[in-house]
Every structure is written in C-alpha cells, then in structure tokens.
Scaffold this motif. Structure first.
Motif, PDB file in Angstrom:
ATOM      1  N   ASP A  16      95.296  -2.354 -28.024  1.00 38.36           N
ATOM      2  CA  ASP A  16      95.531  -2.530 -26.600  1.00 38.36           C
ATOM      3  C   ASP A  16      94.472  -3.504 -26.084  1.00 38.36           C
ATOM      4  O   ASP A  16      93.656  -3.995 -26.851  1.00 38.36           O
ATOM      5  CB  ASP A  16      95.445  -1.183 -25.880  1.00 38.36           C
ATOM      6  N   GLU A  18      91.537  -4.511 -22.812  1.00 41.14           N
ATOM      7  CA  GLU A  18      90.683  -3.943 -21.776  1.00 41.14           C
ATOM      8  C   GLU A  18      90.015  -5.105 -21.054  1.00 41.14           C
ATOM      9  O   GLU A  18      89.359  -5.928 -21.679  1.00 41.14           O
ATOM     10  CB  GLU A  18      89.650  -3.031 -22.424  1.00 41.14           C
ATOM     11  N   ARG A  77      89.131  -3.441 -27.930  1.00 39.81           N
ATOM     12  CA  ARG A  77      90.119  -3.731 -26.883  1.00 39.81           C
ATOM     13  C   ARG A  77      89.676  -4.898 -26.006  1.00 39.81           C
ATOM     14  O   ARG A  77      90.490  -5.701 -25.567  1.00 39.81           O
ATOM     15  CB  ARG A  77      90.371  -2.485 -26.032  1.00 39.81           C
TER      16      ARG A  77
END
Length: 119
Positions: A16, A18, A77
C-alpha cells in the motif's frame, strides 16, 4: 488518535502507500511512545536486578521488535508512495551518503501513478 489507531491496524500491510504527512506523524508518535516506555522501564519497573534473568531486557527486546516491524512497514509504504520498491531501505547501509539519500527518498513527494496504489 484515529491516525495512530489506523497506523497499528496497518502494521503488517506492505503493499500500500502512505503519504508524507501520515508517515512523519506516525514516526514522531512511535518515537515518543517508545521513549516513554523505555524511560519507564529504566526508572520505575524493575529496581531490584535479577542476575540470572533480566526481565527488563526481555521487555525491551519485545518492544523494540514491535516498533521495528511497525516502522519498517510504514517506511515501505512511504517508499511505495513515491513509486519505489522497499528494497531502497538498504541504501541506508552505505556509509555517510546512504542515510542522507534515504532521508531524501522519504521526504520526496508521492506520485499519483504508483503501482502500489489500491484506490
């Protein structure tokens, strides 16, 4: 508080992204909480040293492992947000220039066309 609870929920999420704000806020909160816990373990918990087994050292090790996993996944991330692999973490091993380069990778702006974006 919502931000930090989301951080712990995503502790083991690697694929993912961030953004910068979330990364640096969670980094600061993580460092603050780890410092408070370590300070508490140093001063108040075990005043009588056990020479056979030291429970204070064991607790420090467990806490350090938890915070290391959380920080590593958050850093991965953050690198994914700028469309880089988490293997770039190993650039910090290079003496002098590696940590500086790695810091610049962490403050680099994110890219919209990242292969790790799930949304």
């Amino acid at each position: 508080m919502k931000l930090y609870s989301e951080f712990w929920r995503h502790m083991f999420v690697w694929r993912d992204v961030e953004d910068r704000k979330v990364y640096w806020i969670t980094f600061a909160i993580n460092a603050l909480i780890a410092g408070i816990i370590y300070g508490f373990l140093n001063v108040h918990v075990f005043e009588i040293e056990d020479h056979i087994e030291n429970p204070q050292q064991f607790l420090r090790f467990i806490i350090a492992c938890l915070f290391a996993v959380a920080e590593f996944s958050s850093t991965a991330r953050r690198l994914h947000d700028s469309n880089r692999s988490n293997w770039w973490i190993f650039i910090s091993i290079i003496p002098i220039i590696g940590p500086i380069w790695f810091f610049f990778l962490l403050i680099a702006p994110g890219k919209e066309a990242s292969r790790w974006r799930t949304k």
